[in-house]
Motif scaffolding. Sequence first.
Motif, PDB file in Angstrom:
ATOM      1  N   ALA A 115      -1.436  26.113   8.102  1.00 27.07           N
ATOM      2  CA  ALA A 115      -2.689  25.698   7.468  1.00 27.07           C
ATOM      3  C   ALA A 115      -3.869  26.029   8.365  1.00 27.07           C
ATOM      4  CB  ALA A 115      -2.647  24.203   7.157  1.00 27.07           C
ATOM      5  N   LEU A 116      -4.499  27.150   8.082  1.00 25.82           N
ATOM      6  CA  LEU A 116      -5.663  27.579   8.840  1.00 25.82           C
ATOM      7  C   LEU A 116      -6.870  27.618   7.907  1.00 25.82           C
ATOM      8  CD1 LEU A 116      -4.010  30.582  10.688  1.00 25.82           C
ATOM      9  CD2 LEU A 116      -4.408  28.300  11.601  1.00 25.82           C
ATOM     10  N   ILE A 117      -8.021  27.268   8.435  1.00 29.22           N
ATOM     11  CA  ILE A 117      -9.230  27.261   7.617  1.00 29.22           C
ATOM     12  C   ILE A 117      -9.523  28.655   7.073  1.00 29.22           C
ATOM     13  CG2 ILE A 117     -11.726  26.885   7.697  1.00 29.22           C
ATOM     14  CD1 ILE A 117     -11.151  24.630   9.710  1.00 29.22           C
TER      15      ILE A 117
ATOM     16  N   ASP B  17      -4.656  25.335  -1.250  1.00 29.24           N
ATOM     17  CA  ASP B  17      -3.275  25.003  -1.613  1.00 29.24           C
ATOM     18  C   ASP B  17      -2.590  24.216  -0.495  1.00 29.24           C
ATOM     19  OD1 ASP B  17      -3.494  26.370  -4.080  1.00 29.24           O
ATOM     20  OD2 ASP B  17      -3.056  28.264  -3.066  1.00 29.24           O
ATOM     21  N   PHE B  18      -2.848  24.618   0.743  1.00 25.47           N
ATOM     22  CA  PHE B  18      -2.284  23.889   1.873  1.00 25.47           C
ATOM     23  C   PHE B  18      -2.872  22.485   1.948  1.00 25.47           C
ATOM     24  CE2 PHE B  18      -0.866  28.040   3.293  1.00 25.47           C
ATOM     25  CZ  PHE B  18       0.344  27.745   3.895  1.00 25.47           C
ATOM     26  N   ALA B  19      -4.170  22.354   1.657  1.00 27.67           N
ATOM     27  CA  ALA B  19      -4.813  21.033   1.669  1.00 27.67           C
ATOM     28  C   ALA B  19      -4.183  20.123   0.617  1.00 27.67           C
ATOM     29  CB  ALA B  19      -6.312  21.169   1.436  1.00 27.67           C
TER      30      ALA B  19
ATOM     31  N   ALA C 299      -3.619  13.650   6.232  1.00 25.25           N
ATOM     32  CA  ALA C 299      -4.862  13.520   5.471  1.00 25.25           C
ATOM     33  C   ALA C 299      -6.043  14.119   6.229  1.00 25.25           C
ATOM     34  CB  ALA C 299      -5.126  12.053   5.143  1.00 25.25           C
ATOM     35  N   ASP C 300      -6.088  13.914   7.530  1.00 26.42           N
ATOM     36  CA  ASP C 300      -7.162  14.498   8.347  1.00 26.42           C
ATOM     37  C   ASP C 300      -7.129  16.022   8.290  1.00 26.42           C
ATOM     38  OD1 ASP C 300      -8.164  12.032   9.099  1.00 26.42           O
ATOM     39  OD2 ASP C 300      -7.155  12.031  11.059  1.00 26.42           O
ATOM     40  N   LYS C 301      -5.935  16.590   8.382  1.00 25.28           N
ATOM     41  CA  LYS C 301      -5.802  18.044   8.327  1.00 25.28           C
ATOM     42  C   LYS C 301      -6.209  18.558   6.940  1.00 25.28           C
ATOM     43  CE  LYS C 301      -4.393  22.008  10.031  1.00 25.28           C
ATOM     44  NZ  LYS C 301      -5.012  22.663  11.151  1.00 25.28           N
ATOM     45  N   ALA C 302      -5.831  17.829   5.896  1.00 27.36           N
ATOM     46  CA  ALA C 302      -6.209  18.222   4.540  1.00 27.36           C
ATOM     47  C   ALA C 302      -7.724  18.184   4.383  1.00 27.36           C
ATOM     48  CB  ALA C 302      -5.544  17.302   3.510  1.00 27.36           C
ATOM     49  N   PHE C 303      -8.351  17.165   4.938  1.00 23.03           N
ATOM     50  CA  PHE C 303      -9.808  17.048   4.866  1.00 23.03           C
ATOM     51  C   PHE C 303     -10.483  18.213   5.585  1.00 23.03           C
ATOM     52  CE2 PHE C 303     -13.874  15.315   6.405  1.00 23.03           C
ATOM     53  CZ  PHE C 303     -14.463  15.037   5.182  1.00 23.03           C
ATOM     54  N   ALA C 304      -9.931  18.605   6.717  1.00 20.02           N
ATOM     55  CA  ALA C 304     -10.498  19.724   7.478  1.00 20.02           C
ATOM     56  C   ALA C 304     -10.367  21.049   6.720  1.00 20.02           C
ATOM     57  CB  ALA C 304      -9.811  19.833   8.832  1.00 20.02           C
ATOM     58  N   LEU C 305      -9.327  21.184   5.917  1.00 22.06           N
ATOM     59  CA  LEU C 305      -9.095  22.420   5.175  1.00 22.06           C
ATOM     60  C   LEU C 305      -9.851  22.482   3.862  1.00 22.06           C
ATOM     61  CD1 LEU C 305      -5.249  22.898   5.533  1.00 22.06           C
ATOM     62  CD2 LEU C 305      -7.030  24.237   6.619  1.00 22.06           C
TER      63      LEU C 305
END
Length: 97
Positions: free
Chosen positions: A52-54, A61-63, A86-92
């Motif tokens: 999962a990279l920005i 889709d990863f988010a 959830a934090d990673k999803a928010f960042a993406l």
Amino acid sequence: MGFLNSLRDKELGGLYKARKLIENADVLIAHARFQDALPELQKAGEILFSNALISNPHAKDFAEALVILSDTYLKCGKTEEANKAADKAFALAPARS
């Protein structure tokens, strides 16, 4: 161009595999087999966090998969892991205007 397509296919393959692992964990949770579900969730998290990279064209889709992972972790009572996902999803997630 073939090399780039193969990389994209690998990313999507990882995404699909992670989604399947989360689905399997959800079934185990439905049968109250929480300890059996945790390894599935951990594997899914490893796949999603590593891919999962920005800058990834499939970041949305990863988010979405990370949100589902977070929700499933909450069902197991693993709030710390749920918050990380959830934090990673928010960042993406793309910024909304």
